[in-house]
Design a protein around this motif. Structure first.
Motif, short mmCIF file in Angstrom:
data_model
loop_
_atom_site.label_atom_id
_atom_site.label_comp_id
_atom_site.label_asym_id
_atom_site.label_seq_id
_atom_site.Cartn_x
_atom_site.Cartn_y
_atom_site.Cartn_z
N LEU A 1 1.13 -0.85 -0.21
CA LEU A 1 0.32 0.26 0.25
C LEU A 1 0.65 1.43 -0.08
O LEU A 1 0.26 1.75 -0.57
CB LEU A 1 -0.94 -0.06 1.27
N ASP A 2 1.83 1.26 0.75
CA ASP A 2 2.79 2.76 0.40
C ASP A 2 3.54 2.58 -0.86
O ASP A 2 4.82 3.52 -0.04
CB ASP A 2 3.84 2.87 2.47
N ASP A 3 3.75 1.76 -1.12
CA ASP A 3 5.27 1.81 -2.61
C ASP A 3 4.56 3.14 -2.73
O ASP A 3 3.44 3.27 -3.47
CB ASP A 3 4.79 0.93 -3.18
N GLY A 4 5.38 3.66 -2.51
CA GLY A 4 5.93 4.94 -3.78
C GLY A 4 5.39 6.34 -2.76
O GLY A 4 5.44 7.34 -3.50
N ILE B 1 6.03 11.18 -3.60
CA ILE B 1 5.95 10.49 -4.38
C ILE B 1 6.16 9.85 -5.64
O ILE B 1 6.50 10.53 -6.22
CB ILE B 1 4.01 10.43 -4.46
N SER B 2 6.30 8.42 -5.58
CA SER B 2 6.64 8.00 -6.86
C SER B 2 5.48 7.88 -7.44
O SER B 2 4.18 6.74 -7.51
CB SER B 2 7.44 6.87 -6.59
N HIS B 3 5.56 7.82 -9.08
CA HIS B 3 4.44 7.55 -10.05
C HIS B 3 5.07 6.82 -11.00
O HIS B 3 6.27 7.03 -11.28
CB HIS B 3 4.08 8.80 -10.03
N ALA C 1 3.79 11.22 -13.92
CA ALA C 1 4.88 12.22 -13.25
C ALA C 1 4.46 13.28 -13.99
O ALA C 1 4.69 14.65 -13.26
CB ALA C 1 5.67 11.33 -12.38
N ALA C 2 4.89 13.07 -15.48
CA ALA C 2 4.69 14.14 -16.34
C ALA C 2 3.74 15.25 -15.94
O ALA C 2 3.55 16.08 -16.16
CB ALA C 2 5.24 13.70 -17.76
#
Length: 406
Positions: free
Chosen positions: A176-179, A194-196, A201-202
């Protein structure tokens, strides 16, 4: 301009500039000192050294924290795995230790499945050496940010070769908390990371910047406003892909190389396709360039063209090399991207430039007679088009070796 008689070289290594020569001596001495440290400690990446003991011993010599010392020694470990680049660096000494550390930090993100692949390292070595070899006299050296951006492009190409089975296996392990991460960021503040995926992200980055510019907010304030107040932001994004190179990758204006997944995701939102070759030679009436011309200029230049400025081309002013009031055409052949600050410097006539619309090079002329040349760095830059035309064949041969396919 007689410096061309000396052949290609970077401006910071200029044989005619006493300051550049003094800095060159300093870089060479710093590199030699770290090589002595490295020879006594040995490769840290082999994992057979008691680093705490060595760090305590070395702190008395070069100084700095154990982390600082470690990062420099690991940078030399990585450089030793790139023999062509090492020869180039030791011959020219154009890269300082800070830049070598940045390179190592990015390469350390190489997928574990590729880390032991000699072909992957040979590919990185070849590409980085070509990228960091000067092509003309008094060329501006790419900034550390530009170098690491190019390196991430290369890593993206390599990562794409990992078998789909391993990618899916990793995706299934996501939690769940990945990224997502929050961490203390000073008195009374909390940082959020935060990772997308690339495409998401762009789009988010473009929306944040658009909203910040419209409302006079910082990026962080724009983020909070959009999330907390459920603001809807419409954005326009340019992506670039060569239609005359089979299998050419897709780029964002900042030269980010998109994965196939990101390209497919962004393709769903494409509303218009423009011919950038046509835009490159177009001319319009009036002072302001057309939308197609702006897209071409941002794709060609990549950043502000002031020497060493890394401001993204998106959002820059589009400067007429020959002023429009003096008869200069509103055409990419007479225009370059300049951030507002450096556009003002040019307008104030503190510095002048010449523009070669064939190569995309900008020759900057300083008041003291010194000059440097800045190479276009965007995905539409002539140098990048040449790179793409040969890259596909090299990758095809590499895949054939790896997977036994033609």
């Amino acid at each position: 301009m007689t410096d061309g008689d000396d052949g290609p070289y970077y401006a910071l290594c200029s044989p005619h500039d006493p300051i550049a020569q003094a800095a060159l001596v300093a870089r060479r001495a710093d590199y030699a000192a770290w090589r002595v440290c490295h020879s006594q400690v040995g490769p840290l990446t082999e994992g057979n050294r008691d680093w705490d003991e060595h760090a305590a011993e070395l702190r008395a010599s070069p100084g700095g924290t154990p982390r600082f010392i470690e990062s420099h020694l690991v940078a030399l470990d990585v450089l030793d795995r790139l023999p062509s680049l090492r020869r180039l660096v030791e011959d020219m000494m154009h890269l300082d230790m800070y830049t070598l550390v940045r390179i190592a930090e990015v390469i350390f993100k190489l997928d574990p499945d590729l880390d032991g692949d000699a072909g992957a390292w040979a590919f990185l070595d070849e590409q980085l050496t070509a990228y960091l070899t000067p092509k003309r006299a008094a060329q501006v050296l790419p900034t550390p940010a530009a170098i690491t951006r190019k390196l991430r492009q290369l890593l993206s190409l390599l990562q794409a070769e990992i078998p789909d089975g391993k990618k899916k296996e990793r995706e299934q392990k996501r939690e769940l908390d990945d990224g997502y991460l929050q961490y203390p960021d000073g008195p009374g503040t909390v940082g959020t990371a935060i990772s997308h995926d690339q495409a998401t992200a762009a789009i988010i980055d473009r929306a944040l910047r658009e909203h910040a510019a419209q409302k006079g907010l910082t990026i962080a304030e724009a983020h909070a406003d959009i999330v907390l107040n459920q603001v809807t932001v419409s954005v326009t994004m340019n992506v670039y892909k060569a239609n005359d190179i089979p299998g050419a990758p897709t780029f964002l204006p900042d030269r980010t190389l998109l994965t196939e997944e990101a390209e497919e995701k962004l393709d769903e939102h494409v509303g218009r396709v423009r011919d950038m070759d046509e835009a490159a030679h177009s001319e319009v009436e009036g002072y302001s360039p057309s939308g197609a011309q702006r897209a071409y200029l941002e794709g060609r230049d990549g950043t502000c063209r002031w020497p060493g400025c890394d401001a993204p081309a998106e959002g820059t002013d589009k400067d007429h090399r020959v002023n429009h009031a003096d008869g200069g055409a509103t055409s990419p052949r007479n225009m370059v991207c300049l951030c507002r600050r450096h556009h003002n410097r040019k307008t104030e006539k503190l510095i002048h430039y010449l523009f070669d619309d064939v190569t995309g090079d900008v020759y900057w002329l300083f008041a003291n007679g010194k000059w440097v040349v800045d190479e276009a760095a965007g995905p539409l830059a002539p140098a990048n088009r040449r790179w793409l035309s040969t890259l596909g064949e090299r990758l095809k041969k590499r895949r054939a070796r790896l997977w036994g396919t033609a």
